[in-house]
Design a protein around this motif. Sequence first.
Motif, PDB file in Angstrom:
ATOM      1  N   LEU A 106      14.947   8.707 -18.004  1.00 47.52           N
ATOM      2  CA  LEU A 106      14.182   9.437 -18.282  1.00 47.52           C
ATOM      3  C   LEU A 106      14.469  10.707 -19.117  1.00 47.52           C
ATOM      4  O   LEU A 106      15.430  11.519 -18.746  1.00 47.52           O
ATOM      5  N   VAL A 107      14.111  10.553 -20.359  1.00 46.52           N
ATOM      6  CA  VAL A 107      14.319  11.871 -21.394  1.00 46.52           C
ATOM      7  C   VAL A 107      13.206  12.889 -21.121  1.00 46.52           C
ATOM      8  O   VAL A 107      12.196  12.637 -21.612  1.00 46.52           O
ATOM      9  N   THR A 108      13.966  13.949 -20.740  1.00 53.40           N
ATOM     10  CA  THR A 108      12.825  15.228 -20.809  1.00 53.40           C
ATOM     11  C   THR A 108      13.943  16.317 -21.362  1.00 53.40           C
ATOM     12  O   THR A 108      13.596  17.290 -20.954  1.00 53.40           O
ATOM     13  N   SER A 109      14.531  16.041 -22.487  1.00 56.73           N
ATOM     14  CA  SER A 109      15.508  17.051 -23.144  1.00 56.73           C
ATOM     15  C   SER A 109      14.753  17.906 -24.210  1.00 56.73           C
ATOM     16  O   SER A 109      15.325  18.964 -24.699  1.00 56.73           O
ATOM     17  N   GLY A 110      13.279  17.997 -24.283  1.00 53.19           N
ATOM     18  CA  GLY A 110      12.363  19.016 -24.856  1.00 53.19           C
ATOM     19  C   GLY A 110      12.587  19.004 -26.236  1.00 53.19           C
ATOM     20  O   GLY A 110      12.922  17.933 -26.759  1.00 53.19           O
ATOM     21  N   LEU A 111      12.476  20.184 -26.753  1.00 52.49           N
ATOM     22  CA  LEU A 111      12.506  20.355 -28.409  1.00 52.49           C
ATOM     23  C   LEU A 111      13.193  21.754 -28.562  1.00 52.49           C
ATOM     24  O   LEU A 111      13.560  22.650 -27.879  1.00 52.49           O
ATOM     25  N   VAL A 112      13.415  21.850 -29.963  1.00 50.43           N
ATOM     26  CA  VAL A 112      14.117  23.269 -30.531  1.00 50.43           C
ATOM     27  C   VAL A 112      12.960  23.747 -31.198  1.00 50.43           C
ATOM     28  O   VAL A 112      12.273  23.129 -32.199  1.00 50.43           O
ATOM     29  N   ASP A 113      12.690  24.911 -31.168  1.00 46.86           N
ATOM     30  CA  ASP A 113      11.700  25.861 -31.962  1.00 46.86           C
ATOM     31  C   ASP A 113      12.539  26.264 -33.109  1.00 46.86           C
ATOM     32  O   ASP A 113      13.514  27.228 -33.157  1.00 46.86           O
ATOM     33  N   LYS A 244      14.313   6.536 -32.348  1.00 45.02           N
ATOM     34  CA  LYS A 244      14.183   7.726 -33.250  1.00 45.02           C
ATOM     35  C   LYS A 244      12.759   8.357 -33.137  1.00 45.02           C
ATOM     36  O   LYS A 244      11.897   7.742 -32.842  1.00 45.02           O
ATOM     37  N   PRO A 245      12.742   9.771 -33.487  1.00 41.34           N
ATOM     38  CA  PRO A 245      11.455  10.468 -33.438  1.00 41.34           C
ATOM     39  C   PRO A 245      10.581  10.270 -34.546  1.00 41.34           C
ATOM     40  O   PRO A 245      11.129   9.641 -35.446  1.00 41.34           O
ATOM     41  N   VAL A 246       9.442  10.500 -34.238  1.00 40.64           N
ATOM     42  CA  VAL A 246       8.376  10.501 -35.412  1.00 40.64           C
ATOM     43  C   VAL A 246       7.843  11.721 -35.736  1.00 40.64           C
ATOM     44  O   VAL A 246       7.914  12.753 -34.767  1.00 40.64           O
ATOM     45  N   ALA A 247       6.973  11.717 -36.927  1.00 40.42           N
ATOM     46  CA  ALA A 247       6.526  13.190 -37.270  1.00 40.42           C
ATOM     47  C   ALA A 247       5.702  13.666 -36.296  1.00 40.42           C
ATOM     48  O   ALA A 247       4.668  12.677 -35.851  1.00 40.42           O
ATOM     49  N   GLN A 248       5.375  14.790 -36.044  1.00 39.63           N
ATOM     50  CA  GLN A 248       4.459  15.513 -35.324  1.00 39.63           C
ATOM     51  C   GLN A 248       3.567  16.308 -36.500  1.00 39.63           C
ATOM     52  O   GLN A 248       3.976  17.127 -37.003  1.00 39.63           O
ATOM     53  N   GLY A 256       7.151  18.814 -37.307  1.00 40.42           N
ATOM     54  CA  GLY A 256       8.266  18.553 -36.379  1.00 40.42           C
ATOM     55  C   GLY A 256       8.173  17.285 -36.124  1.00 40.42           C
ATOM     56  O   GLY A 256       7.685  16.281 -36.698  1.00 40.42           O
ATOM     57  N   THR A 257       8.745  17.034 -35.136  1.00 41.64           N
ATOM     58  CA  THR A 257       9.255  15.505 -34.488  1.00 41.64           C
ATOM     59  C   THR A 257       8.880  15.523 -33.108  1.00 41.64           C
ATOM     60  O   THR A 257       9.018  16.241 -32.454  1.00 41.64           O
ATOM     61  N   HIS A 258       8.654  14.102 -32.553  1.00 41.46           N
ATOM     62  CA  HIS A 258       8.471  14.077 -31.142  1.00 41.46           C
ATOM     63  C   HIS A 258       8.770  12.471 -30.926  1.00 41.46           C
ATOM     64  O   HIS A 258       8.749  11.816 -31.760  1.00 41.46           O
ATOM     65  N   ASN A 277       7.859  18.137 -23.218  1.00 43.11           N
ATOM     66  CA  ASN A 277       7.645  18.743 -24.755  1.00 43.11           C
ATOM     67  C   ASN A 277       8.354  17.680 -25.716  1.00 43.11           C
ATOM     68  O   ASN A 277       7.890  17.522 -26.918  1.00 43.11           O
ATOM     69  N   VAL A 278       9.272  16.881 -25.280  1.00 46.60           N
ATOM     70  CA  VAL A 278       9.833  15.903 -26.079  1.00 46.60           C
ATOM     71  C   VAL A 278       8.776  14.884 -26.631  1.00 46.60           C
ATOM     72  O   VAL A 278       8.927  14.350 -27.899  1.00 46.60           O
ATOM     73  N   ILE A 279       7.809  14.523 -25.908  1.00 47.90           N
ATOM     74  CA  ILE A 279       6.583  13.710 -26.190  1.00 47.90           C
ATOM     75  C   ILE A 279       5.390  14.598 -26.982  1.00 47.90           C
ATOM     76  O   ILE A 279       4.568  13.994 -27.606  1.00 47.90           O
ATOM     77  N   ASP A 280       5.314  15.766 -26.312  1.00 44.46           N
ATOM     78  CA  ASP A 280       4.046  16.542 -26.675  1.00 44.46           C
ATOM     79  C   ASP A 280       4.413  17.968 -26.841  1.00 44.46           C
ATOM     80  O   ASP A 280       4.719  18.738 -25.965  1.00 44.46           O
TER      81      ASP A 280
END
Length: 318
Positions: A106-113, A244-248, A256-258, A277-280
């Motif tokens: 389960l990936v819940t690594s979040g994001l960087v602002d 790979k992430p896709v464009a947000q 950004g990406t998610h 947050n890694v997906i939303d």
Amino acid sequence: MNDSYDVVIVGGGAAGLGGALSLTRARRSVLVVDSGAPRNASAGHMHNYLGREGTNPLDLLRIGRGEIAGYGGEFISGAVVDVRRAGGVFRVVLADGGEVAARQVLVTSGLVDELPDVPGLRDRWGRDVLHCPYCHGWEVRDRAIGILATHPALAAHQAQMWRQWSADVVVFAHTAPAFAGADLDRLAARGIEVIDGAVAGLEVADDRLTAVLVDGRGPVARDAVVVPPRFTARVDFLASLGIKPVAQEMAGEVLGTHLAVDPTGATPVAGVWAAGNVIDPRAQVISAAASGVQTGAMINAALIEQDVEAALDRSRVG
């Protein structure tokens, strides 16, 4: 730490702990790997979390860890640098060279602002440099608010949002291209001024922000400055799996990406899931936690199917 778990969770924020709580209560063996750098660490309080309004976000994580440990969940401090499939399981590789096996990940690594390159901005992030009105709007209600524009459509949208909390809102045009005439009309109709010119930096005087413009005009005093971060998903460690992430996109701009997942939280790689947050990037703490809980239930259902198939195989052999 054991050598193998039903589920390894990458990231110990609200989404990761929500997933861990759901899974440990389902009697699954769970390891949470957390780097100890929560996105909201600079914020003193979290909001819109029913029943925990105003709680320090670090207190929420501490409480959650204790609850999960009570159901047998385990934690390790560190970073995941690679995830690969091997022999029917996933091998999760840690930065210190250690490895652990997982049936599901389960990936819940979040994001960087990633903030605009304006001196003084990062130092005030989470205090009076803000981005979400639902997280911080009440705290700066009726105060002087400035919107730092990098994308005109987004800045116009943000200004109208923050106008709900204060009548004193200005937009610093900064690096945004020209605003559309319709947007300017809509801003003017609600008394929102657009100040031309780039912002050279933010300064603090008497504990109040001032925006200094490149052409020397100003300073323009504000109680809060709203910025549009670039939301970059923390998912480099999934490259070996081809994820790979896709464009947000937001307000017609790429911000950004998610990670793209289906409604259950499943990624295109079977056995790898994601939540929070890694997906939303728009998910607040309460919705990130709920995302983790729901995806945890889906993971348990997938594990049950694996358990049934394994039992059938054993019965056939017997």
